[in-house]
Write an enzyme that holds these catalytic residues in place. Structure first.
Site, mmCIF file in Angstrom:
data_model
loop_
_atom_site.group_PDB
_atom_site.id
_atom_site.type_symbol
_atom_site.label_atom_id
_atom_site.label_comp_id
_atom_site.label_asym_id
_atom_site.label_seq_id
_atom_site.Cartn_x
_atom_site.Cartn_y
_atom_site.Cartn_z
ATOM 1 N N SER A 36 49.841 76.968 76.090
ATOM 2 C CA SER A 36 49.806 76.039 77.076
ATOM 3 C C SER A 36 50.111 74.680 76.838
ATOM 4 O O SER A 36 51.174 73.975 76.895
ATOM 5 C CB SER A 36 48.220 76.087 76.700
ATOM 6 O OG SER A 36 47.097 75.646 77.744
ATOM 7 N N LYS B 173 27.460 61.103 86.749
ATOM 8 C CA LYS B 173 27.494 60.639 85.953
ATOM 9 C C LYS B 173 27.287 61.317 84.793
ATOM 10 O O LYS B 173 27.993 60.699 83.865
ATOM 11 C CB LYS B 173 26.752 58.972 85.761
ATOM 12 C CG LYS B 173 27.472 57.697 84.668
ATOM 13 C CD LYS B 173 28.220 57.890 84.157
ATOM 14 C CE LYS B 173 29.027 56.661 83.172
ATOM 15 N NZ LYS B 173 30.444 57.046 83.260
#
Length: 308
Positions: free
Chosen positions: A126, A178
């Site tokens: 990765s 949010k």
């Protein structure tokens, strides 16, 4: 009178023991400092850096910050006597931004003409594979675990646990998205769709850098980039690495490319800690505490190039 005398002797004995321990530590520190100074002067540090040399940079463990590596690469870039860089990667990956910053800094070094060879250790997956892409030649051991091209975003969901203990989270927010990842409630379908868009965009960036660095078409890379981990031998067959071989093979490759003598001085980065520094290092934790610390990082909400 006799008891008072024994008490005084006991205090004197304790003082002597403390003095002895302090003196022993001071002597250990002095001997260690001298030994390490000699080792650095003759083995790649101080004197070695004043003449042509090669640098080996080790990136080990999960990549959750980039400042230390970027500082080292800046120093390498300014080092006129450094003739080449060997990047040794042993990492399962980590944070997206940090992996990209290290990759970009390594690529800038190559663009400036510094030879850069990569050696994969046990794992270069990765984000670990991402930074390895900067190398002009990538070496992997046949059994190295690499690949795992993809992005992951995780956050804990503790709603049921909080209900059991009678705790709830009250949130005041400026916008609907949010508090994405709020552990006190389940994510909404709209939030999951939004996060998937973020992941897809980050994934596309990863694919583009693999495609460009490995000179492979996107349609060739995409089937290999479903998060699968593969061995070094499988990665070689897929075109994700260049050669099978260990650290010594990578070193020989860099020596040939830079045309330096076989007995060239190698400068190791990060600088090895002195014995005293290692002894006093607060980061020298037990394996369990290091594992728990890493688990805390992995539970932090965010996007990661990380092999789970």
């Amino acid at each position: 009178m006799e008891a008072s005398s024994k008490s005084g002797f006991s205090k004197f004995a304790k003082a002597l023991i403390v003095l002895f321990v302090v003196a022993a530590i001071a002597l250990f520190a002095m001997i260690s400092s001298v030994a390490d100074a000699i080792g650095r002067m003759t083995g790649g540090g101080i004197l070695g850096e004043k003449k042509p040399h090669l640098t080996m940079l080790k990136v080990e463990g999960a990549i959750f910050e980039s400042e230390k590596v970027l500082s080292i690469l800046s120093r390498v870039a300014d080092d006129k006597q450094c003739k080449g860089l060997l990047l040794r990667v042993d990492s399962p990956g980590g944070a997206v931004g940090s992996s990209q910053e290290i990759f970009a800094a390594l690529r800038r070094l190559r663009e400036r003409g510094l030879p850069l060879i990569v050696s994969m250790g046990n794992v270069a997956a990765s984000g670990g594979y991402y930074i390895a892409l900067a190398g002009e030649t990538i070496f992997a051991n046949p059994g190295t675990l690499t690949g795992s091209i993809g992005v992951i975003f995780q956050f804990p969901e503790a709603e049921k646990l909080l209900d059991k203990v009678g705790v709830s989270l009250q949130t005041v927010k400026s916008g609907a998205l949010k508090d994405i990842g709020n552990p006190g409630r389940k994510p909404t379908p709209a939030e999951l769709r939004f996060l998937q868009g973020v992941i897809n965009d980050t994934y596309d960036q990863f694919l583009a850098d693999v495609s460009e660095s490995r000179r492979m078409k996107l349609e060739t890379v995409r089937p290999l980039a479903d998060g699968r981990v593969m061995t070094g031998r499988q990665a070689k067959s897929a075109g994700l690495v260049d050669s099978l071989g260990g650290l010594d093979a990578a070193k020989r490759c860099l020596i040939r490319k830079t045309k330096v003598p076989d007995d060239v001085v190698w400068v190791q980065e990060p600088k090895p800690k002195t014995r005293l520094e290692a002894f006093l290092d607060p980061e020298s934790q037990s394996s369990l505490s290091r594992w728990l610390s890493g688990m805390g990082e992995r539970l932090t909400p965010g996007a990661f190039f990380l092999w789970r």
